[in-house]
Design an enzyme around this catalytic site. Structure first.
Site, PDB file in Angstrom:
ATOM      1  N   ASP A  35       0.811  -1.214   0.103  1.00 25.05           N
ATOM      2  CA  ASP A  35      -0.033   0.018   0.001  1.00 25.05           C
ATOM      3  C   ASP A  35       0.846   1.128  -0.157  1.00 25.05           C
ATOM      4  OD1 ASP A  35      -1.973  -1.841   0.053  1.00 25.05           O
ATOM      5  OD2 ASP A  35      -2.671  -1.028   2.090  1.00 25.05           O
ATOM      6  N   GLU A  37       4.049   1.837  -1.174  1.00 26.32           N
ATOM      7  CA  GLU A  37       4.544   1.991  -2.442  1.00 26.32           C
ATOM      8  C   GLU A  37       3.313   2.445  -3.382  1.00 26.32           C
ATOM      9  OE1 GLU A  37       7.630  -1.298  -3.665  1.00 26.32           O
ATOM     10  OE2 GLU A  37       6.154  -2.133  -2.424  1.00 26.32           O
ATOM     11  N   ASP A  39       0.756   4.238  -2.546  1.00 21.12           N
ATOM     12  CA  ASP A  39       0.294   5.600  -2.279  1.00 21.12           C
ATOM     13  C   ASP A  39       1.596   6.737  -2.704  1.00 21.12           C
ATOM     14  OD1 ASP A  39      -1.833   4.575  -1.065  1.00 21.12           O
ATOM     15  OD2 ASP A  39      -0.998   4.760   0.938  1.00 21.12           O
ATOM     16  N   SER A  84     -33.790  -9.191 -18.882  1.00 23.98           N
ATOM     17  CA  SER A  84     -34.069  -9.740 -17.590  1.00 23.98           C
ATOM     18  C   SER A  84     -33.956 -11.278 -17.919  1.00 23.98           C
ATOM     19  CB  SER A  84     -35.159  -9.393 -16.901  1.00 23.98           C
ATOM     20  OG  SER A  84     -36.494  -9.294 -17.742  1.00 23.98           O
ATOM     21  N   LEU A  85     -34.114 -12.110 -16.925  1.00 28.78           N
ATOM     22  CA  LEU A  85     -34.104 -13.621 -17.313  1.00 28.78           C
ATOM     23  C   LEU A  85     -35.452 -14.353 -16.522  1.00 28.78           C
ATOM     24  CD1 LEU A  85     -30.562 -14.135 -15.743  1.00 28.78           C
ATOM     25  CD2 LEU A  85     -31.383 -14.241 -18.216  1.00 28.78           C
ATOM     26  N   GLU A 120     -23.031 -20.016 -15.080  1.00 33.04           N
ATOM     27  CA  GLU A 120     -22.426 -18.948 -14.260  1.00 33.04           C
ATOM     28  C   GLU A 120     -23.209 -18.659 -12.870  1.00 33.04           C
ATOM     29  OE1 GLU A 120     -22.978 -15.353 -16.591  1.00 33.04           O
ATOM     30  OE2 GLU A 120     -21.929 -16.120 -18.163  1.00 33.04           O
ATOM     31  N   LYS A 122     -25.571 -16.458 -10.394  1.00 31.98           N
ATOM     32  CA  LYS A 122     -26.283 -15.371 -10.676  1.00 31.98           C
ATOM     33  C   LYS A 122     -26.109 -14.530  -9.339  1.00 31.98           C
ATOM     34  CE  LYS A 122     -31.075 -14.070 -11.699  1.00 31.98           C
ATOM     35  NZ  LYS A 122     -31.081 -12.890 -10.637  1.00 31.98           N
ATOM     36  N   ASP A 124     -26.100 -11.659  -6.689  1.00 31.93           N
ATOM     37  CA  ASP A 124     -27.237 -10.849  -6.301  1.00 31.93           C
ATOM     38  C   ASP A 124     -26.733  -9.660  -5.826  1.00 31.93           C
ATOM     39  OD1 ASP A 124     -30.012 -10.495  -5.275  1.00 31.93           O
ATOM     40  OD2 ASP A 124     -29.662 -11.650  -3.568  1.00 31.93           O
ATOM     41  N   ARG A 143     -29.603  -0.377 -14.525  1.00 30.43           N
ATOM     42  CA  ARG A 143     -30.381  -0.971 -15.688  1.00 30.43           C
ATOM     43  C   ARG A 143     -31.731  -0.362 -15.778  1.00 30.43           C
ATOM     44  NH1 ARG A 143     -35.036  -4.582 -15.605  1.00 30.43           N
ATOM     45  NH2 ARG A 143     -35.105  -5.885 -17.202  1.00 30.43           N
ATOM     46  N   GLU A 180     -22.390  -7.166 -12.629  1.00 35.19           N
ATOM     47  CA  GLU A 180     -23.074  -6.886 -11.411  1.00 35.19           C
ATOM     48  C   GLU A 180     -22.292  -6.019 -10.225  1.00 35.19           C
ATOM     49  OE1 GLU A 180     -26.109  -8.158 -11.835  1.00 35.19           O
ATOM     50  OE2 GLU A 180     -27.039  -8.528  -9.786  1.00 35.19           O
ATOM     51  N   TYR A 232     -20.126 -10.139 -16.851  1.00 36.57           N
ATOM     52  CA  TYR A 232     -20.846 -11.487 -17.520  1.00 36.57           C
ATOM     53  C   TYR A 232     -21.249 -11.236 -18.760  1.00 36.57           C
ATOM     54  CZ  TYR A 232     -25.015  -9.463 -14.963  1.00 36.57           C
ATOM     55  OH  TYR A 232     -25.850  -8.599 -14.643  1.00 36.57           O
ATOM     56  N   LYS A 296     -26.734 -20.027 -19.978  1.00 37.12           N
ATOM     57  CA  LYS A 296     -26.528 -19.350 -21.219  1.00 37.12           C
ATOM     58  C   LYS A 296     -26.419 -20.347 -22.518  1.00 37.12           C
ATOM     59  CE  LYS A 296     -25.359 -14.986 -19.071  1.00 37.12           C
ATOM     60  NZ  LYS A 296     -24.356 -14.022 -18.778  1.00 37.12           N
ATOM     61  N   LYS A 320     -33.224 -20.775  -9.961  1.00 36.99           N
ATOM     62  CA  LYS A 320     -33.226 -19.978  -8.704  1.00 36.99           C
ATOM     63  C   LYS A 320     -32.965 -21.034  -7.507  1.00 36.99           C
ATOM     64  CE  LYS A 320     -34.932 -16.356  -8.424  1.00 36.99           C
ATOM     65  NZ  LYS A 320     -34.262 -14.897  -8.124  1.00 36.99           N
ATOM     66  N   CYS A 427     -37.872 -14.781  36.774  1.00 39.81           N
ATOM     67  CA  CYS A 427     -37.448 -15.977  35.794  1.00 39.81           C
ATOM     68  C   CYS A 427     -38.871 -16.542  35.502  1.00 39.81           C
ATOM     69  CB  CYS A 427     -36.735 -16.931  36.813  1.00 39.81           C
ATOM     70  SG  CYS A 427     -36.508 -18.495  35.908  1.00 39.81           S
ATOM     71  N   CYS A 430     -39.178 -20.270  37.589  1.00 40.13           N
ATOM     72  CA  CYS A 430     -39.286 -20.368  38.925  1.00 40.13           C
ATOM     73  C   CYS A 430     -39.635 -19.216  39.673  1.00 40.13           C
ATOM     74  CB  CYS A 430     -37.964 -21.034  39.745  1.00 40.13           C
ATOM     75  SG  CYS A 430     -36.609 -19.750  39.725  1.00 40.13           S
ATOM     76  N   CYS A 445     -31.073 -16.114  36.249  1.00 37.51           N
ATOM     77  CA  CYS A 445     -31.849 -16.264  37.531  1.00 37.51           C
ATOM     78  C   CYS A 445     -31.061 -16.758  38.629  1.00 37.51           C
ATOM     79  CB  CYS A 445     -32.789 -17.436  36.887  1.00 37.51           C
ATOM     80  SG  CYS A 445     -33.550 -18.359  38.308  1.00 37.51           S
ATOM     81  N   CYS A 450     -33.685 -23.927  40.383  1.00 37.08           N
ATOM     82  CA  CYS A 450     -34.675 -23.484  39.154  1.00 37.08           C
ATOM     83  C   CYS A 450     -34.786 -24.644  38.248  1.00 37.08           C
ATOM     84  CB  CYS A 450     -34.005 -22.197  38.365  1.00 37.08           C
ATOM     85  SG  CYS A 450     -35.061 -21.962  36.997  1.00 37.08           S
TER      86      CYS A 450
HETATM   87  S1  IVH Z   1     -27.340 -12.165 -17.726  1.00 30.72           S
HETATM   88  C1  IVH Z   1     -29.837 -11.675 -20.928  1.00 30.72           C
HETATM   89  N1  IVH Z   1     -25.721 -13.049 -16.229  1.00 30.72           N
HETATM   90  O1  IVH Z   1     -29.812 -11.168 -13.213  1.00 30.72           O
HETATM   91  C2  IVH Z   1     -29.737 -11.742 -19.768  1.00 30.72           C
HETATM   92  N2  IVH Z   1     -27.377 -11.654 -15.470  1.00 30.72           N
HETATM   93  O2  IVH Z   1     -32.875 -11.271 -14.121  1.00 30.72           O
HETATM   94  C3  IVH Z   1     -29.144 -10.711 -18.945  1.00 30.72           C
HETATM   95  N3  IVH Z   1     -27.455 -11.451 -12.966  1.00 30.72           N
HETATM   96  O3  IVH Z   1     -30.482  -8.176 -14.447  1.00 30.72           O
HETATM   97  C4  IVH Z   1     -28.419 -10.992 -17.938  1.00 30.72           C
HETATM   98  N4  IVH Z   1     -25.914 -12.619 -12.367  1.00 30.72           N
HETATM   99  O4  IVH Z   1     -28.984  -8.325 -12.608  1.00 30.72           O
HETATM  100  C5  IVH Z   1     -26.513 -12.176 -16.357  1.00 30.72           C
HETATM  101  N5  IVH Z   1     -24.121 -14.080 -14.656  1.00 30.72           N
HETATM  102  C6  IVH Z   1     -25.337 -13.294 -14.910  1.00 30.72           C
HETATM  103  C7  IVH Z   1     -25.835 -12.587 -13.856  1.00 30.72           C
HETATM  104  C8  IVH Z   1     -27.017 -12.001 -14.189  1.00 30.72           C
HETATM  105  C9  IVH Z   1     -26.751 -11.701 -12.018  1.00 30.72           C
HETATM  106  C10 IVH Z   1     -28.672 -10.417 -12.777  1.00 30.72           C
HETATM  107  C11 IVH Z   1     -28.455  -9.175 -13.751  1.00 30.72           C
HETATM  108  C12 IVH Z   1     -30.060  -9.223 -14.119  1.00 30.72           C
HETATM  109  C13 IVH Z   1     -30.940 -10.312 -13.629  1.00 30.72           C
HETATM  110  C14 IVH Z   1     -31.563 -10.892 -14.585  1.00 30.72           C
END
Ligand code: IVH
Length: 713
Positions: A35, A37, A39, A84-85, A120, A122, A124, A143, A180, A232, A296, A320, A427, A430, A445, A450
């Protein structure tokens, strides 16, 4: 070269070095300088830029911090929509998804085409899109509605793992990188602790905290939250030609993005299912939250052929996992009395399914903890259960979580109207007046007769780590107490067959007159008479005396008489025993009632002395162990006690610092992690050998005859 040119050249060099070291540190996790170096280089660049403001380029690491707070976020349109998925809740839905893809592809002339998948985690966290123009970071956005999001560029820049410039030599004209943003779990706990201490509501989960941080108008606040980034996917691009998703991931990695190293490419749906299960198993060991696996289709040509329905691509699906954080109603707070008289409050909850089990009770630790979190009966609370960890009430649902939920106002208002919880003054078992000693969080107690304390101390005595009396469980202890058959632990050894057969579940077989269960219980009680003195001492439940302390005491004073004859100072002089323990031991031994119990135990043939005391701080000192899977011949508590008695440490998770991982049946992800890190892996037999070897060398050092392998239980 004139001065200005020299400054320009040096600034360029410093930028490159600093960006490279940030990459080594944040992305590869393999720093090459410390750190200090870093800095020093950073300060040199800062000074140069202060003198020559025109040298402050967009990829300067000094631009990561110091942007002014915003009034509000600008809206930005994504060059390509952020989709979205769709979800698969189980393997059947995963198989159905694969079947449908194959049918659709056949309809488009792709007959029997081999399908390759990428699996992959997912993550959170919070989805973001990063735009790079000619290799330079140009800005990033949330997004939003998928078409348009909020410009959070200043906050994104504070993330060390975000490249300010692509590493490749021929950058595309434009590329959108999708990923993410998340908060690592350790940072999340620290953040919530700090918030609780400051009287602020807790974040429900790391995702909420990450979202709250990236949507901070003041970049200084975002900078103080150690956000991280996994990338991703690629969105829009110009000047990039890649054939499939896994090549895109490789390209991203080469450009300096953090791409998860455990992503796999597989070529059958069965292998996809196995990879999803592997992610679920690994889940508890990760230092970031995942709520599923994303599958995917690899080939971009096949992705295009499959297309999307509404906002969900057909070529990807989220598998999920069961949630580990839920919201449920706290109906009330009740109190348990433990074996040492400590009153422990627990939550009575509306039953909910979380982390794979239904939870309706959760410990609340102590009064201070309830105050600190401001949990009130009647609240909606955040309940968390990750892996095999016991369920935890994180806090009430106030404004911290509510961005996506319109009921916030109503919930906060209700919370404010609810009375705070009070620890009962008497208590619950008792009726004795409870006491809180100064400087202690625990309320106790003080009544030594007891009934709750007596029952709990008997449960402790028979438990696995203590006397390990098989067949005598908590329920049976309660029944024995209720029927007046057992008032203290010594009474167990006076139980007769005719006492037991009166109990529920112990009835004699009408035909044969056999009493199998009673006989089994009596046999295991009988068998426990031979437990070593140190185990008995631990089983007695003296305050502050755990299994390891009991071993240490026995090493210094190998009999009850020796312990009784010792002064507090002498007891406190034993390594691993301090004045608090010494005081507690002496008090215990001086007590009239305890003396009676001990005499009854002696009369019953239990061992109140040790011939070959083991060194408590011993041959395994400094060694760290992790136990995983079901050990068949050795209960886990016992294995742990044996390791600890020889100075080893047992921890819950595998890291580079782990010396040994002991594996039983169905070991799970810790085994995989251990082999990845090159940690020594032991079977049960090998553990026994290691323990025996440790004892043999301790014995040799002490000039004792070695007892060898047989001395182990
Ligand atoms: S691909 C076409 N890959 O999941 C697919 N999404 O409901 C678009 N997420 O909004 C997303 N890990 O926030 C993809 N390895 C991953 C992911 C990922 C988390 C989230 C992302 C997206 C949501 C989809």
């Amino acid at each position: 070269m004139n001065d200005a040119d020299r400054a320009d050249a040096r600034a360029a060099q410093l930028r490159e070095m600093l960006n490279h070291h940030a990459y080594l540190y944040y992305v590869l996790d393999r720093p090459q300088i410390d750190d200090a170096e870093y800095d020093a280089l950073y300060r040199e660049l800062q000074a140069l830029e202060a003198e020559h403001p025109e040298l402050r380029t967009p990829d300067s690491p000094t631009r990561r911090v110091g942007s002014a707070p915003l009034e509000k976020f600008a809206q930005v349109r994504h060059l390509e929509a952020m989709l979205s998925l769709a979800n698969a809740r189980d393997e059947d839905e995963l198989l159905a998804w694969d079947q449908r893809n194959r049918r659709l592809l056949e309809g488009k002339g792709y007959d029997d085409v081999p399908l390759r998948y990428v699996v992959e985690p997912k993550i959170d966290g919070l989805a973001i899109s990063l735009t790079y123009r000619d290799g330079l970071f140009d800005g990033g956005a949330t997004r939003g509605n998928g078409e348009e999001g909020e410009d959070v560029t200043a906050n994104l820049r504070t993330i060390g793992a975000l490249p300010l410039r692509l590493r490749g030599s021929e950058p595309p004209a434009v590329v959108e990188v999708r990923g993410e943003v998340y908060l690592p779990l350790a940072a999340f706990s620290r953040l919530n602790e700090a918030r609780a201490a400051a009287g602020q509501p807790a974040f429900v989960n790391p995702r909420n905290a990450a979202a709250g941080s990236i949507r901070q108008l003041d970049p200084a606040v975002a900078a103080a939250r150690p956000l991280d980034l996994w990338c991703y996917a690629i969105g829009f691009s110009e000047g990039l030609d890649l054939p499939d998703h896994h090549s895109a991931l490789e390209w991203l990695r080469a450009q300096g993005f953090r791409v998860n190293p455990q992503i796999v490419v597989v070529d059958s749906i069965d292998a996809v299912a196995a990879a999803c299960r592997a992610w679920e198993e690994r889940r508890a060991d990760l230092d970031y939250d995942i709520d599923g696996a994303v599958v995917k289709v690899d080939s971009f040509a096949l992705q295009a052929a499959l297309g999307s329905v509404a906002h969900d691509p057909r070529w990807a699906i989220a598998f999920k996992f069961a949630p580990t954080t839920v919201i449920t109603r706290l109906h009330g707070i009740e109190v348990n009395v433990g074996r040492t008289g400590v009153l422990t409050p627990f939550a009575v909850l509306e039953p909910v399914f979380v982390g794979g089990v239904t939870v309706e009770r959760a410990t609340l630790h102590n009064e201070d903890d309830i105050r600190r979190k401001d949990i009130r009966p009647g609240d909606d609370v955040i309940l968390q259960r990750a892996g095999d960890v016991i369920p935890q009430v994180v806090g009430p649902v106030l404004e911290g979580w509510a961005e996506e939920d319109g009921r916030r106002e109503e919930r906060s208002a209700r919370h404010a109207a609810l009375p705070e919880w009070q620890m009962p003054g008497a208590c619950p078992a008792c009726g004795a007046h409870v006491v809180r000693e100064t400087g202690e969080v625990a309320v106790r107690c003080p009544n030594r007769s007891c009934p709750a304390q007596l029952v709990e101390s008997i449960k402790h005595f028979v438990s696995k780590g203590a006397m390990d009396i098989d067949g005598v469980g908590e329920r049976l202890v309660e029944d024995l107490y209720a029927e007046d058959l057992v008032r203290d632990v010594a009474d167990l050894y006076a139980l007769r067959r005719e006492d037991l057969v009166e109990l529920e579940g112990f009835a004699l077989d009408q035909k044969t007159g056999a009493a199998k269960r009673a006989d089994r219980v009596l046999a295991s009680i009988d068998e426990s008479r031979t437990r070593p003195f140190a185990r008995l001492l631990f089983a007695l439940g003296v305050r502050h005396v755990g299994a390891v302390t009991a071993q240490a005491l026995v090493l210094g004073f190998p009999s009850i008489e020796a312990l009784r004859a010792a002064s507090v100072e002498e007891l406190a002089g034993v390594p691993g025993v301090g004045p608090v323990v010494a005081e507690a031991v002496q008090q215990y031994l001086a007590d009239e009632h305890n003396r009676d119990t001990l005499e009854k135990l002696r009369a019953a043939g239990l061992r109140l002395a040790e011939e070959h005391p083991r060194r408590a701080e011993g041959e395994l000192a400094g060694k760290s162990f992790v136990l995983t899977g079901k050990l068949s011949s050795l209960p886990r508590g016992e294995a742990q006690a044996l390791i600890e008695a020889r100075g080893g440490r047992v921890s819950g998770s595998v890291s580079k610092a782990t010396d040994y991982v002991v594996v039983g049946e169905d070991p799970g992800s810790k085994l995989a992690k251990a082999s990845r890190l090159g940690v020594v892996i032991l079977g049960e037999d090998e553990l026994r050998k290691l323990l025996a070897a440790a004892d043999a060398s301790a014995d040799a050092a002490a000039g004792r005859l070695s007892l060898g392998d047989d001395a182990l239980p």
